[in-house]
Design a protein around this motif. Structure first.
Motif, mmCIF file in Angstrom:
data_model
loop_
_atom_site.group_PDB
_atom_site.id
_atom_site.type_symbol
_atom_site.label_atom_id
_atom_site.label_comp_id
_atom_site.label_asym_id
_atom_site.label_seq_id
_atom_site.Cartn_x
_atom_site.Cartn_y
_atom_site.Cartn_z
ATOM 1 N N VAL A 28 -11.218 121.555 70.662
ATOM 2 C CA VAL A 28 -10.869 122.946 70.402
ATOM 3 C C VAL A 28 -9.761 122.950 69.362
ATOM 4 N N MET A 29 -9.867 123.841 68.365
ATOM 5 C CA MET A 29 -8.789 124.019 67.398
ATOM 6 C C MET A 29 -7.818 125.028 67.997
ATOM 7 N N ALA A 30 -6.591 124.576 68.270
ATOM 8 C CA ALA A 30 -5.591 125.424 68.922
ATOM 9 C C ALA A 30 -4.311 125.422 68.098
ATOM 10 N N THR A 39 -5.551 116.354 75.349
ATOM 11 C CA THR A 39 -4.665 115.553 74.507
ATOM 12 C C THR A 39 -3.566 116.390 73.874
ATOM 13 N N GLY A 40 -3.542 117.688 74.119
ATOM 14 C CA GLY A 40 -2.569 118.564 73.467
ATOM 15 C C GLY A 40 -1.719 119.314 74.467
ATOM 16 N N GLU A 57 -1.655 118.148 81.279
ATOM 17 C CA GLU A 57 -2.718 117.382 80.634
ATOM 18 C C GLU A 57 -3.975 117.373 81.480
ATOM 19 N N ASN A 58 -3.818 117.611 82.781
ATOM 20 C CA ASN A 58 -4.939 117.554 83.706
ATOM 21 C C ASN A 58 -5.164 118.915 84.339
ATOM 22 N N PHE A 59 -6.434 119.322 84.354
ATOM 23 C CA PHE A 59 -6.796 120.621 84.907
ATOM 24 C C PHE A 59 -7.988 120.442 85.836
ATOM 25 N N PRO A 64 1.397 126.763 74.049
ATOM 26 C CA PRO A 64 2.742 127.094 74.526
ATOM 27 C C PRO A 64 3.629 127.810 73.508
ATOM 28 N N THR A 65 3.288 129.037 73.173
ATOM 29 C CA THR A 65 4.137 129.793 72.268
ATOM 30 C C THR A 65 4.256 131.220 72.769
#
Length: 156
Positions: free
Chosen positions: A73-75, A96-97, A111-113, A126-127
């Motif tokens: 995914v582009m985030a 990884t992000g 990192e884990n869901f 996170p903004t």
């Protein structure tokens, strides 16, 4: 005698550390099942004022996955890779992000869901002034995978 006792006990202690494949939180082993995930990605910014009635574009993809498969995914200009693990009663993702689960606020990124099969999870970058929202929904096994072009449908 103590040194020899410790050496003899070490293999026994290490044997208890082997991974038996069970999820310690849910007690379920990985599954060979296939799962169809619908991934919806949209960006927003507090720096721009959209015109009345504007709905942010949402990119939606739907694909089938097995444990070990990945999707990206582009985030916020960063590529975030998710590794899928299918369980009997849940779906697990490792990212990884820097991604937050909806409602976590500005705490620590995860990192884990994990969520129940047939359910969905909402993630965000996170903004506070702009972000990428990612909603991942388990459509179940056998759902028809298809990829759609970006739409102007809001995930609401």
């Amino acid at each position: 005698m103590r040194a020899s006792s410790a050496v003899l006990l070490l293999p026994i202690a290490l044997a208890g550390c082997q991974d038996d494949g069970l999820d310690r939180l849910g007690g379920e082993a990985p599954s060979d099942d296939e799962v169809t995930l619908k991934v919806s990605v949209s960006d927003w910014s507090g720096w721009t004022s959209p015109p009345p009635g504007y709905k942010a574009p949402v990119k939606v993809t739907t694909d089938a996955y097995r444990s070990g498969d990945i999707f990206r995914v582009m985030a916020m200009g960063e590529v975030v890779t998710f590794t899928v693990e299918v369980r009997e009663r849940s779906v697990h993702l490792k990212s990884t992000g820097s991604i937050y689960e909806d409602g976590d606020g500005m705490g620590d990124a995860k990192e884990n869901f994990r969520w129940r099969r047939g359910g969905r999870i909402e993630l965000a970058t996170p903004t506070m002034d702009a972000a990428t929202n990612v909603t991942i929904e388990d459509l179940g096994a056998g759902a028809r995978p298809a990829t759609s072009a970006p739409s102007s449908t809001s995930t609401g």
